[in-house]
Design an enzyme around this catalytic site. Structure first.
Site, PDB file in Angstrom:
ATOM      1  N   HIS A 258      41.135  39.989  32.267  1.00 22.93           N
ATOM      2  CA  HIS A 258      40.717  40.100  33.663  1.00 22.93           C
ATOM      3  C   HIS A 258      39.314  39.550  33.935  1.00 22.93           C
ATOM      4  CE1 HIS A 258      40.474  41.702  37.712  1.00 22.93           C
ATOM      5  NE2 HIS A 258      39.403  42.412  37.386  1.00 22.93           N
TER       6      HIS A 258
ATOM      7  N   HIS B  23      37.440  37.773  42.688  1.00 27.13           N
ATOM      8  CA  HIS B  23      38.783  38.281  42.384  1.00 27.13           C
ATOM      9  C   HIS B  23      39.893  37.532  43.113  1.00 27.13           C
ATOM     10  CE1 HIS B  23      36.481  41.399  40.510  1.00 27.13           C
ATOM     11  NE2 HIS B  23      37.553  42.080  40.161  1.00 27.13           N
TER      12      HIS B  23
ATOM     13  N   HIS C 284      42.402  36.491  40.598  1.00 28.48           N
ATOM     14  CA  HIS C 284      43.738  37.095  40.519  1.00 28.48           C
ATOM     15  C   HIS C 284      44.823  36.035  40.451  1.00 28.48           C
ATOM     16  CE1 HIS C 284      43.048  41.468  42.100  1.00 28.48           C
ATOM     17  NE2 HIS C 284      42.827  41.340  40.817  1.00 28.48           N
TER      18      HIS C 284
ATOM     19  N   LYS D 298      28.457  50.287  41.976  1.00 28.31           N
ATOM     20  CA  LYS D 298      29.827  50.557  42.412  1.00 28.31           C
ATOM     21  C   LYS D 298      29.895  51.877  43.173  1.00 28.31           C
ATOM     22  CE  LYS D 298      34.534  50.118  41.765  1.00 28.31           C
ATOM     23  NZ  LYS D 298      35.652  49.535  41.040  1.00 28.31           N
TER      24      LYS D 298
END
Lengths: 363, 363
Positions: A267, A250, A254, A229
């Site tokens: 998540h 994502h 999402h 990251k």
């Protein structure tokens, strides 16, 4: 003790990874040349277990310490919770040189970071992540924010911490489900950036809980994931290009999370589903081999993560939610698609037909 | 057409000053390489007069234009108003490449800028100031934010516009009181930075209204004031040092404004009072000559601005409010004090006794 430096155009900061380092919060923060006042933001569950260690460490280092608790959970990641942090900051006369410390998971980290970014137009910020997800993802990179009633993280800012302190020992008390959710992001780094990390996860006997994972592998996971990251955000702080690859899984993730009102999935689980979907889109478009996609899906299953979309979710509702995603550009939904393990590309050529088909196949 | 460039470490933008340039908003924005969607934020009074010109200009340049109105006044500069801007942004599916245009005074500019800074973690932002105060002060420098119930601008961010468009003609419709309030900040630039500008204001026959001021002088005022502000913020974007001098008159000014609940004084009037107070503190401390302080006070009076603190305000309440000011560092209130016209210094050596004395003398 491992220390990873995140270099950014205007600033640099350290990610410190070390078992037991929670009790060094005060001494680590003393190096930062920040003001005397510190406001620790946490949730009641986390604070009950780790609050004392943090507060004592800070007080021993000479800081004037206050704390503010927000009930746990994504549903409290709101402007209203933020207002209460502001009220506490005002009450204790925090100054620009003061520091907000986030002690908790991604919700606490994002919200505290946004409070730090916006109180007095910016005070110091330190991350002490207590979930695997927050350690490998949310605590690095400077994305802060809260949810809008109609969408996750729609309100926020890019704001960098002055320090990230990661103590693997705190994962002992993390619920297993949360541990697995964090592993979803670790698998993500394997697919998008670090084939070697992917291989290590494949070879490991068990990776579905803190109790089952070898301590050395856990430390490797933390180091390689935060390094991945840090590498990506160092090259692209404000998500102009490369950084978008971190959104692998994502996009549909999402949408699934939002349409189940952040209640059915945590998540990381939504990201796991999103990775399976993105992988399938990539194979359908001929970008990725089915064999490698299968390897990804097997690793996700081995971790005990979900791989299917709830049948109750309307396909059109998912498509509509994709349209209001932050990552939409000129009306086109952008997907991150793997081309081989360790490599992805960004594509806005995914047709509604393919998305439709993949969603139906995964229900 | 005069164009001033503001150079900052990570970005640069133009301040365009030209009579009639409001109708060029669309063509000016086309040069910026921004997305198609534009959300103009304004208040009903301003929008009724200038909305059409802006919208037509933007549409003619090919933009897809929406607007959002917020009732006029400092009392609406709240997180609640901000939420409504977010709702409109969501409704029209604004994207990261979209632009928020602030058409209005400082309140609209600050709030729209903060919305731009925080929606999707940052969309494009353009300032079209319609008050003298916003033109010479609020629209340049990137300070954005909203008020906390207990203090002005406590919540906000540093966020730079992509363009500032200043059309002096719009000042025709500005109430005289607002014009004079803007002149307070112009006088401020004279005292802190530009002795020549100060001299021009002294020499002018009348400067207390748009109707009385010579058009050439008005243009000079706009150019020199924005240049002064651009010079200062270019050297110190995030208020680490030099930029603090722009707060001249704002320390006691903010306290007076806050304790009269933003109702009795408009911002510039409070700053005028604050400059008189800061000047008096400087002379009391032997930093500034009484003669120059008198010249400042005469210029403020000539502009029709207030120079006294309402007797109803409690001295202790003022002192307490100073303590919760953003500019407090390690509990010490910092003052900007003139040493000669065109020059100031930053001081944290002002004692409570002196503040007390000066407040009493000005009631």
């Amino acid at each position: 003790m491992t220390s990873i430096t995140v270099n950014l155009p205007e600033t640099a900061y350290e990610i410190v990874i070390s078992p037991g380092c929670l009790s060094q919060l005060g001494s680590q923060m003393k190096k930062l040349n920040v003001g005397k006042k510190v406001l620790v933001v946490s949730n009641p569950e986390i604070f009950a277990v780790y609050g004392d260690t943090c507060l004592q460490s800070l007080k021993a280092a000479g800081f004037e310490v206050y704390h503010h608790l927000i009930p746990a959970g994504e549903t409290y990641k709101t402007l209203q919770s933020l207002e209460q942090v502001y009220d506490t900051a005002l009450k204790h006369h925090l100054e620009r040189s003061s520091t907000l410390v986030a002690l908790g998971g991604g919700v606490i980290g994002d919200m505290t970071g946004f409070a730090a970014a916006t109180w007095l137009r910016g005070v110091n910020f330190v991350q002490v992540p207590t979930t695997l997800l927050a350690m490998v993802d949310a605590s690095v990179g400077g994305k802060t924010g809260v949810n809008h009633p109609q969408g996750k993280n729609l309100i926020g800012a890019f704001y960098q911490p002055k320090l990230v302190l990661i103590d693997p020992n705190v994962l002992k008390t993390l619920p297993e489900r949360e541990f697995r959710a964090g592993m979803a992001e670790v698998i993500k780094y394997g697919v998008i950036w670090d084939a070697d990390l992917f291989g290590k996860l494949e070879q490991a006997e068990q990776i579905d809980s803190f109790a089952h994972i070898a301590p050395e592998l856990l430390e490797t996971i933390l180091i390689r994931s935060t390094q991945a990251k840090a590498d990506v955000v160092s090259q692209d702080e404000k998500e102009a290009g490369l950084r978008a690859i971190l959104n692998y899984g994502h996009t549909i993730g999402h949408a699934v999370e939002s349409l189940t009102h952040y209640e059915q999935f945590v998540h990381g689980e939504a990201v796991a589903i999103g990775m399976v979907a993105a992988g399938k889109i990539a194979t359908q478009m001929g970008l990725w081999t089915e064999e490698e996609a299968d390897r990804q899906d097997r690793l996700i299953k081995k971790t005990g993560l979900p791989t299917t979309i709830p049948a109750k979710l309307d396909v059109d509702a998912i498509l509509e939610t994709l349209q209001s995603d932050k990552k939409v550009k000129s009306g086109k939904v952008r997907f991150i698609l793997p081309t081989q393990i360790g490599k992805v590309e960004i594509s806005d050529r995914v047709t509604t037909e393919i998305i439709n088909e993949v969603i139906l196949a995964l229900r």
